[in-house]
Design a protein around this motif. Sequence first.
Motif, short mmCIF file in Angstrom:
data_model
loop_
_atom_site.label_atom_id
_atom_site.label_comp_id
_atom_site.label_asym_id
_atom_site.label_seq_id
_atom_site.Cartn_x
_atom_site.Cartn_y
_atom_site.Cartn_z
N GLY A 11 5.22 2.44 15.98
CA GLY A 11 4.78 1.47 14.97
C GLY A 11 3.68 0.60 15.55
N LEU A 12 2.98 -0.11 14.67
CA LEU A 12 1.85 -0.96 15.09
C LEU A 12 2.23 -2.43 14.95
CD1 LEU A 12 -1.02 1.10 13.41
CD2 LEU A 12 -0.21 1.20 15.80
N HIS A 32 2.87 -11.58 14.06
CA HIS A 32 4.21 -11.80 14.64
C HIS A 32 4.48 -10.89 15.84
CE1 HIS A 32 4.53 -13.84 10.79
NE2 HIS A 32 5.54 -14.50 11.29
N PHE A 33 3.56 -10.02 16.11
CA PHE A 33 3.53 -9.20 17.33
C PHE A 33 4.90 -8.59 17.68
CE2 PHE A 33 2.42 -9.13 22.14
CZ PHE A 33 1.94 -7.85 22.03
N ALA A 66 13.06 -2.61 17.02
CA ALA A 66 14.38 -2.45 17.63
C ALA A 66 15.39 -3.46 17.09
CB ALA A 66 14.25 -2.62 19.14
N HIS A 96 5.22 2.37 1.08
CA HIS A 96 6.57 1.95 0.72
C HIS A 96 6.88 0.65 1.45
CE1 HIS A 96 8.00 5.39 -1.50
NE2 HIS A 96 7.52 6.21 -0.58
N MET A 128 9.05 4.43 20.42
CA MET A 128 10.51 4.25 20.58
C MET A 128 11.20 5.62 20.59
SD MET A 128 12.39 1.37 20.25
CE MET A 128 12.13 0.38 18.82
N TYR A 144 13.93 -1.61 27.40
CA TYR A 144 15.21 -2.04 26.81
C TYR A 144 15.93 -0.87 26.16
CZ TYR A 144 12.12 -2.39 22.66
OH TYR A 144 11.22 -2.14 21.66
N ASN A 178 7.87 -9.92 17.69
CA ASN A 178 9.05 -10.69 17.27
C ASN A 178 9.13 -10.94 15.76
OD1 ASN A 178 10.57 -11.60 19.83
ND2 ASN A 178 8.41 -11.87 20.33
N VAL A 213 -4.29 -3.44 -1.66
CA VAL A 213 -5.23 -4.53 -1.93
C VAL A 213 -6.55 -4.18 -1.25
CG1 VAL A 213 -5.72 -6.98 -1.54
CG2 VAL A 213 -3.43 -6.25 -2.24
N LEU A 231 -8.84 -6.87 5.46
CA LEU A 231 -9.01 -7.28 4.06
C LEU A 231 -10.36 -7.95 3.88
CD1 LEU A 231 -5.51 -8.75 3.18
CD2 LEU A 231 -6.61 -6.74 2.15
N ARG A 254 0.82 -1.22 0.00
CA ARG A 254 0.00 0.00 0.00
C ARG A 254 0.85 1.27 0.00
NH1 ARG A 254 -2.92 0.33 5.55
NH2 ARG A 254 -0.74 0.71 6.01
#
Length: 387
Positions: free
Chosen positions: A314-315, A341-342, A53, A43, A240, A260, A344, A185, A221, A41
């Motif tokens: 970020g989300l 992937h939350f 991170a 870049h 962050m 962290y 990780n 999409v 979607l 959608r």
Amino acid sequence: MRNEEVFKSKWDVAVVGGGVIGLSIARELGRRGLSVAVLERGHCGREASFAAAGMLAPQVEAESADAFFHFGCLSRDLYPSFAKELFEETAISIELDETGTLLLAFTEEDEREAEHRRAWQQRAGFEVERLTGAEARALEPNVSPHARAALRFGHDWQVENRQLIAALIASARRYNVSLYEHTEVLALRVEKNHALGVETTRGNLFAKNLVIASGAWSSRLKVADSFFVAPTIEPVRGQMFCFKPEEVFARHVLCSPRGYIVPRRDRRLLAGATVERVGFDKSVTEAGKRFVLRNAQEIAPSLRRLPLIDSWAGLRPRGESAWPVLGATSDVDNLFYAVGHFRNGILLAPLTARIIADMITGRTDSSELTDKFVKAFSPERFQMIVA
Ligand code: FAD
Ligand code: GLY
């Protein structure tokens, strides 16, 4: 070539979403000789994958040796060869740093938790080193004198995730993957139990297989003309904050149970992160800043004196169980999910790519590996049929 002409050809695979997950899968499929189109959608790599991170740290936060833990460790262990291949293919270094991660304990409860983690991981054969506070400070002089103890995870590493994105884009192109940016999409086209392609802002595209890798937006979607099994993915904001000291501040990734600090090769320090359910809002807030800086300063009080040079949010894509959702559904046989992937997704990208590519190509040489995770992460585990 005009858009409509490009879109007329039938691809082996269309991948929806050009984040670290979609790009890793597209590259792997391209390497295996399939024709692949990535539909992005905006870049490529500019959403969660850009905000991350870059920690490759399955051990530091794990509570038990479950399927998620093993998946994370196996994916991390792919990184040295993944980094090498990407460098050979693109001359881009993803800055894989194998110094390791310190988990610092500041309270009695932190110490108890850390001790529990050390004990079960050592019993399970994983490397963990117990340090006193003084030993941690000898390794990392900027660690707070209030650290009571620490664990050192020598195999929990980090990469520069923005370099990883650049390398994946270049590598995918080398394998003839077509990347269509600014192509949203709008809906998936499914007939009976077969996916035909997608409707996009640039026209319809037909493909033999569809991979949904659209991160936090995956549940949005729509599916035209079908019954559909839709995994629920929700956005979880992470804020962050970035500092730039004059001199090297730390070599290890420094963690506590609350936050962290990740030291980059160019001396930048990333302090993170909030974990907030606020919908699709990517704002950086004063409250978020206070929370992150308080936790980062608990780890390293001298951070207080450093200039803040950047901040972002970020989300993270979170599935219902906080584990990834990977593979096909029984309702639509050539539609594959690689979502959820939350916290990780950078860590899990290489193994996710391999598993999804194995499923699509029917390859069996790593099927033992694939089988092990198919059930644990299957989209079927939250099946919900919508008429
Ligand atoms: P994204 O990177 O979000 O990519 C999805 C893409 O799909 C986007 O580019 C989006 O534009 C596109 N898209 C969405 N809808 C459509 C559509 N309809 N049509 C076309 N394109 C569409 N992970 C780690 O492993 N280690 C870390 O240290 C770490 N730290 C993190 C710190 C923060 C602050 C955050 C926010 C995340 C962190 N993560 C970390 C998690 C990691 O960033 C995510 O798990 C990972 O980036 C998810 O990748 P993705 O490709 O699924 O999603
Ligand atoms: N894995 C780090 C984060 O999600 O903030």
